[in-house]
Design an enzyme around this catalytic site. Structure first.
Site, mmCIF file in Angstrom:
data_model
loop_
_atom_site.group_PDB
_atom_site.id
_atom_site.type_symbol
_atom_site.label_atom_id
_atom_site.label_comp_id
_atom_site.label_asym_id
_atom_site.label_seq_id
_atom_site.Cartn_x
_atom_site.Cartn_y
_atom_site.Cartn_z
ATOM 1 N N THR A 185 -8.639 4.023 27.111
ATOM 2 C CA THR A 185 -8.525 4.850 28.321
ATOM 3 C C THR A 185 -9.888 5.088 28.961
ATOM 4 O OG1 THR A 185 -6.689 5.956 27.247
ATOM 5 C CG2 THR A 185 -7.588 7.025 29.181
ATOM 6 N N LYS A 205 -14.875 20.277 19.914
ATOM 7 C CA LYS A 205 -15.534 20.557 21.196
ATOM 8 C C LYS A 205 -16.271 21.895 21.146
ATOM 9 C CE LYS A 205 -12.340 17.803 23.992
ATOM 10 N NZ LYS A 205 -11.024 17.853 24.691
ATOM 11 N N ILE A 218 -15.767 17.305 33.740
ATOM 12 C CA ILE A 218 -16.469 18.517 34.178
ATOM 13 C C ILE A 218 -17.912 18.503 33.696
ATOM 14 C CG2 ILE A 218 -16.408 21.040 34.221
ATOM 15 C CD1 ILE A 218 -13.530 20.810 33.030
ATOM 16 N N GLU A 270 -21.949 13.793 27.730
ATOM 17 C CA GLU A 270 -21.251 14.677 28.672
ATOM 18 C C GLU A 270 -19.735 14.552 28.567
ATOM 19 O OE1 GLU A 270 -22.784 17.008 30.978
ATOM 20 O OE2 GLU A 270 -20.697 17.570 30.736
#
Lengths: 435, 435
Positions: free
Chosen positions: A22, A212, A143, A136
């Site tokens: 993806t 995360k 974002i 990132e």
């Protein structure tokens, strides 16, 4: 629109990709579609020269001659400047990233598990090698989040970070809330739409958000917060009954990742379903959207939101990192942030001070409520609101409490005590609140 | 909390400040209060060595020996590495920044007017000199915005940017909406609280937002958009009547800056009061908060919000830039973004396609409405909703229309035609809508 193209000969940056799922497909398409703008902004000519894949038979949008199943040959190829690691998982990704850095290549990765578990070590290696290791895309999809925390907000003493970090569970919870669907049905639908995997454990049980939050915590507090220091609860236990009461009381249920520094300097990091007041900025972040709210001593509170997953947004973050790395290559230096080596001291969850929601079933007896109130009082827990209604069977009452801020240790002690009272049939559910 | 301090000797970066008002004081305090963290993150020892002020008599929080009224001596001081220009206004700020760059100093500025009018030229000069010119604080106060657009979002073809860019007017509009106050009263209150200046023109008439949108547009579209290419309307014309109808129809009124690229490649940039549907993410950004919503072809939509003004948030952005510049000094290069030189082709406002709100007073006559509907129809304007009520005097009716998306040229044509019909007493107000 016709735009002047950058006609001067630009330095070539040769890129090897590991993984073409993806995220890889998204990044590849962006580099193709926005080629001119990216040349202009990076002042380099970015060329994808090799793409490492596992399954050579699968149809791909990339030219066949770029594809190889020999991933090691990519990370050791002396002609390659930058590696995009977009395969995920601990191994072989970890070993390949390490080899790439040792072979003098900048690395961009979207691999949250690898970063959460070995980020400090890998960034230290990159620093030692004078290379960039950027990530990132690992948190919050497209974002901008990691770099703003490392750079524009770097003067702040961060007090608290709170976010919706997993799009799959946010989609499921939004469906449950808006359509009144039970968890199983919303999950099946998310799977059918490709928002959840066949084995949804990673999302639904909060591992993804845990990784995360570990990454965000480490950056926010300048101390290593490993994933095992992040308390984790998933969304499996959430019933339509809690959705019903959340609605009625003016809340939404969100899987939040929250980290804050306690007065003694210890770091309290936790991922769990939370009832969020409708007036809270995170309450209106729905569907597959992610958002992170941060409080710093000077900046006050800032919030970032957007699409937290998917080929295009995550590809956007990878390409943003790549443009940065290309600029660094041009100026001949790595802009790497120093990852902390000092370990955070984790705070026990029992030290949390929070508001709570509590639902229980009790027998309708005289003095029942007085009895419960006494238990709460003995544990330094005080009630801010209460609602009771008869269940219409065996003389039982369903009762919902909202609890004033109290220590989690005290709240848990009160639950234990309540379970031992004979009029209490069961403690049906409880949840932490954010106003 | 005790934290290991960075004990190794760090390279010293010598900083001169121009201006020591709100922003300067905020930045100075942050550098003092968070000294250890900033040392650790910048890997440099930042020293403020000179502060240029206008009024030597005013009491300051900085040591007296740093203060000087000879601003030129700061920008030409060979021992100074970085200049923080926090005085604002075009001159002498512009000339001082230019001299600083020509004297080999990196510059950080919060000066939106200077950047909007001369940003391209100054960035080009910085680039030529191999220096950084950073300006995160110029737009959105403490919100990371400029750098994320330049870096993390740089792979995107930006489609549209929309934001609440001025905290003063947002505070005033919020007071009008929530307390029902008329503009003059809300403005007086904002002045009393220090949110608005004695002469509020810069904020209330939209100049501040115009400068900021010019800067954002230039970065978003890689073409120079000067402030005069940004259509500007302030909030002076907004009456409590429009606040009333906005509420009733499910909208809020915000002073928005909006820029988008039209199909022919021209840039349409505009600042004006807008009725924003409550479901829109910008509708819930209230008080002195700012927010920017951006749509890119790959990232989708992202939003950034936070405190758009004030000593501490703006100081935070200045210090974030300073930490970056210090890192660049360490690695020996400037990370400057190439500012575009190509001028954007401005699109005329008449080419806008928008929804509209319209309030007018008409005479209550048979066929009045049919007459108005015919005028709209002749101009390709169609009504999506309507509400009428008698004014109780002289047989007049107040009537509010919501208009389906149409070209602004057509809408303005319909207004002109309506004004010429004898049954129309007046066109009381109209406003653009965002859903």
């Amino acid at each position: 629109m016709t735009r002047t193209s950058v006609s001067e000969p630009l330095p070539v940056v040769r890129v090897g990709m590991l993984g073409f799922g993806t995220v890889g497909t998204g990044a590849f398409r962006m580099l193709q579609d926005n080629r001119e703008a990216i040349r202009r902004r990076s002042r380099t000519d970015i060329q994808i020269v090799k793409i490492g894949i596992r399954d050579a038979e699968k149809p791909r949008i990339a030219p066949k001659e770029l594809l190889t199943t020999d991933l090691r040959s990519i990370v050791t190829d002396p002609s390659i400047d930058v590696i995009l690691e977009l395969m995920g998982g601990l191994e072989p990704a970890g070993e390949l990233v390490e080899t790439a850095l040792r072979s003098g290549k900048h690395v961009i990765t979207a691999n949250k598990e690898l970063l959460a578990k070995h980020g400090s070590r890998l960034v230290a290696l990159a620093l030692k090698q004078g290379l960039d290791l950027q990530f990132e895309a690992a948190v919050g999809g497209g974002i901008p989040l990691i770099q703003p925390m490392k750079h524009q907000l770097a003067g702040n003493d961060v007090l608290k970070v709170m976010g919706i970090l997993n799009g799959t569970t946010n989609y499921i919870l939004t469906q449950m809330f808006e359509q009144g669907k039970p968890l199983e049905e919303a999950l099946a639908e998310a799977q059918a739409k490709g928002y959840a995997e066949a084995d949804p454990t990673n999302d639904v049980d909060g591992y993804d958000a845990q990784y995360k939050l570990a990454i965000l915590s480490t950056i926010a507090f300048d101390q290593v917060v490993p994933p095992e220091a992040v308390h984790r609860e998933g969304i499996r236990g959430i019933s339509t009954r809690e959705i019903h009461f959340a609605k009625q009381l003016g809340y939404r249920i969100k899987l939040l990742g929250i980290v804050e520094r306690m007065p003694d300097g210890a770091i309290l990091a936790r991922v769990h379903p939370t009832m969020v007041a409708l007036s809270h900025p995170l309450a209106s972040v729905n569907g597959v959207y992610n958002a992170v709210w941060l409080q710093g001593d000077f900046v006050g509170d800032v919030m970032f939101s957007g699409r937290g997953a998917g080929a295009d947004p995550t590809g956007s973050a990878v390409v943003g990192d790549l443009i940065d790395v290309c600029r660094n290559i041009r100026i001949g230096g790595a802009a790497n942030f120093v990852m902390p080596e000092e370990q955070a001291k984790p705070a026990p969850l029992e030290s949390l001070r929070s508001r709570y929601y509590l639902r229980m079933v009790i027998q309708d007896r005289p003095k029942a409520l007085g009895c419960i109130a006494t238990v709460f009082g003995n544990c330094n827990v005080s009630i801010s609101a209460m609602e009771a209604r008869p269940l219409g069977q065996r003389n039982l009452i369903e009762i919902v409490f909202l609890i004033h801020p109290c220590r989690e240790a005290d709240f848990l002690r009160s639950l234990k005590a309540l379970r031992n009272i004979h009029i209490v049939e069961n403690i049906s559910a409880w949840m932490r609140l954010e106003e």
